[in-house]
Motif scaffolding. Structure first.
Motif, PDB file in Angstrom:
ATOM      1  N   SER A   1      -4.841 -15.840 -12.762  1.00 46.44           N
ATOM      2  CA  SER A   1      -5.480 -16.124 -11.238  1.00 46.44           C
ATOM      3  C   SER A   1      -4.330 -15.782 -10.193  1.00 46.44           C
TER       4      SER A   1
ATOM      5  N   PHE B   1     -10.294  -8.992 -13.515  1.00 44.21           N
ATOM      6  CA  PHE B   1      -9.522 -10.115 -14.035  1.00 44.21           C
ATOM      7  C   PHE B   1      -8.448  -9.607 -15.117  1.00 44.21           C
TER       8      PHE B   1
ATOM      9  N   LYS C   1      -4.084 -12.482  -9.199  1.00 43.63           N
ATOM     10  CA  LYS C   1      -5.026 -12.214  -8.196  1.00 43.63           C
ATOM     11  C   LYS C   1      -4.707 -12.753  -6.747  1.00 43.63           C
TER      12      LYS C   1
ATOM     13  N   ASP D   1      -6.645  -6.306 -11.451  1.00 44.82           N
ATOM     14  CA  ASP D   1      -6.322  -7.688 -11.450  1.00 44.82           C
ATOM     15  C   ASP D   1      -7.290  -8.678 -10.925  1.00 44.82           C
ATOM     16  N   ASP D   2      -7.923  -8.162 -10.066  1.00 43.37           N
ATOM     17  CA  ASP D   2      -9.057  -8.789  -9.228  1.00 43.37           C
ATOM     18  C   ASP D   2     -10.793  -8.833  -9.674  1.00 43.37           C
ATOM     19  N   THR D   3     -11.213  -7.778  -9.503  1.00 40.00           N
ATOM     20  CA  THR D   3     -12.422  -7.567 -10.045  1.00 40.00           C
ATOM     21  C   THR D   3     -12.555  -7.769 -11.766  1.00 40.00           C
TER      22      THR D   3
ATOM     23  N   ASP E   1      -6.885  -1.211  -0.779  1.00 43.10           N
ATOM     24  CA  ASP E   1      -6.634  -2.593  -1.264  1.00 43.10           C
ATOM     25  C   ASP E   1      -7.704  -2.706  -2.522  1.00 43.10           C
ATOM     26  N   TYR E   2      -8.989  -2.585  -2.129  1.00 38.71           N
ATOM     27  CA  TYR E   2      -9.886  -2.716  -3.165  1.00 38.71           C
ATOM     28  C   TYR E   2      -9.715  -1.996  -4.479  1.00 38.71           C
TER      29      TYR E   2
ATOM     30  N   ARG F   1      -6.526  -3.166  -6.466  1.00 37.50           N
ATOM     31  CA  ARG F   1      -6.674  -4.569  -6.851  1.00 37.50           C
ATOM     32  C   ARG F   1      -7.813  -4.565  -7.893  1.00 37.50           C
TER      33      ARG F   1
END
Length: 305
Positions: free
Chosen positions: A36, A177, A39, A173-175, A166-167, A170
């Protein structure tokens, strides 16, 4: 009423074998907190437990890294000096004075018949129209994921869409996880060929599975790719040993989203919690509880009344 054999075949035929076998990766609290933080979530370790800032009120309100984490009363203390309020589930029911208002189900008690009949019909329509659920790959989302995500966020107003750069930067790490999340892709047949129409992400901490995000392209809403993705996610949770709860977010003021969750068989639940305020804060919140942001703050602390 159990799922009919024809429905079972229809569902199975509209997803890849990998999706039919997939499960979630159950993370420890420390692993979930670390991912988290990667993220961009503000995470604090305090008394061997992990806390984060409120999405709405920032560092003024702190909650456990996950709403369903249960702490002992002595662990429910302020993780930072500038935190004005904290809220957490505790092991002693007598300590509760507030609540979380969440959408939760027991996966063992959930079946196709738990879904509203209209939503079941829409899932069948999606299957018959050729909607297919696949495991998303970074390559697919680099190619088509940004358009779906940005368009869905613009329509919902949930948050500001990221830039394309940015999408893509990331995605891991983001989508995904950190490679520990489950990401499902809903593929739709169109006159332009096969296109990505929806994305759903999920994760798990301990015994709790999370339906994290679902993005449906505005042009694909009528294909019912959204409910089709949710059902595949629930099946993955049911296959995951040790999962006894599925969480589909907090109750919000988005009437369309709340109706969608209800039709998918997720009832709103009041989950008891303990609220602690700094000296003097309670008087201010109670005094102005019917005024503007204080009303929202009071409801976020104590739940619906």
């Amino acid at each position: 009423m159990t799922m009919t054999e024809s429905d079972r075949r229809l569902i199975r035929a509209s997803q890849t074998d990998d999706v039919s076998r997939c499960t979630l990766t159950r993370l420890t609290e420390a692993e979930y907190a670390n991912l988290s933080a990667r993220k961009g979530v503000a995470v604090y370790e305090h008394r061997n437990r992990y806390w984060r800032n409120s999405e709405r009120f920032g560092s003024l309100l702190a909650v456990p890294i996950h709403w369903m984490m249960e702490l002992t009363p002595d662990q429910v203390t302020f993780p930072r000096g500038h935190t004005l309020a904290i809220k957490a589930r505790v092991t002693e029911p007598g300590e509760n004075n507030g609540s979380f208002h969440l959408y939760v189900i027991d996966p063992a008690a959930y079946g196709f018949d738990s879904i509203h009949k209209g939503a079941r019909k829409n899932i069948r329509r999606a299957c018959r129209a050729g909607v297919t659920v696949e495991l998303a790959t970074p390559e697919l989302l680099e190619r088509e994921g940004y358009e779906v995500t940005a368009a869905a966020l613009k329509m919902s107003g949930y948050r500001k869409p990221p830039t394309r750069r940015d999408y893509v930067r990331r995605l891991h790490d983001d989508t995904f996880f950190g490679g520990r999340g489950l990401v499902l892709a809903g593929m739709v047949h169109t006159p332009r060929g096969r296109r990505l129409g929806g994305i759903m992400t999920g994760s798990a901490i301990g015994t709790v599975a999370n339906a994290d995000d679902i993005y449906t392209a505005p042009w694909a809403r009528d294909t019912n790719v959204g409910p089709r993705l949710v059902y595949s996610f629930i099946e993955a949770c049911q296959r995951t040993a040790g999962i006894d709860t599925i969480l589909y977010g907090r109750v919000s003021n988005d009437e369309d989203l709340e109706a969608f969750k209800s039709r998918m068989g997720f009832p709103a639940a009041v989950v008891p919690a303990k609220v602690v305020l700094r000296p003097g804060v309670r008087q201010v919140v109670n005094l102005f509880r019917s005024t503007g942001a204080f009303t929202t703050f009071h409801q976020r602390l104590y739940g619906p009344r």
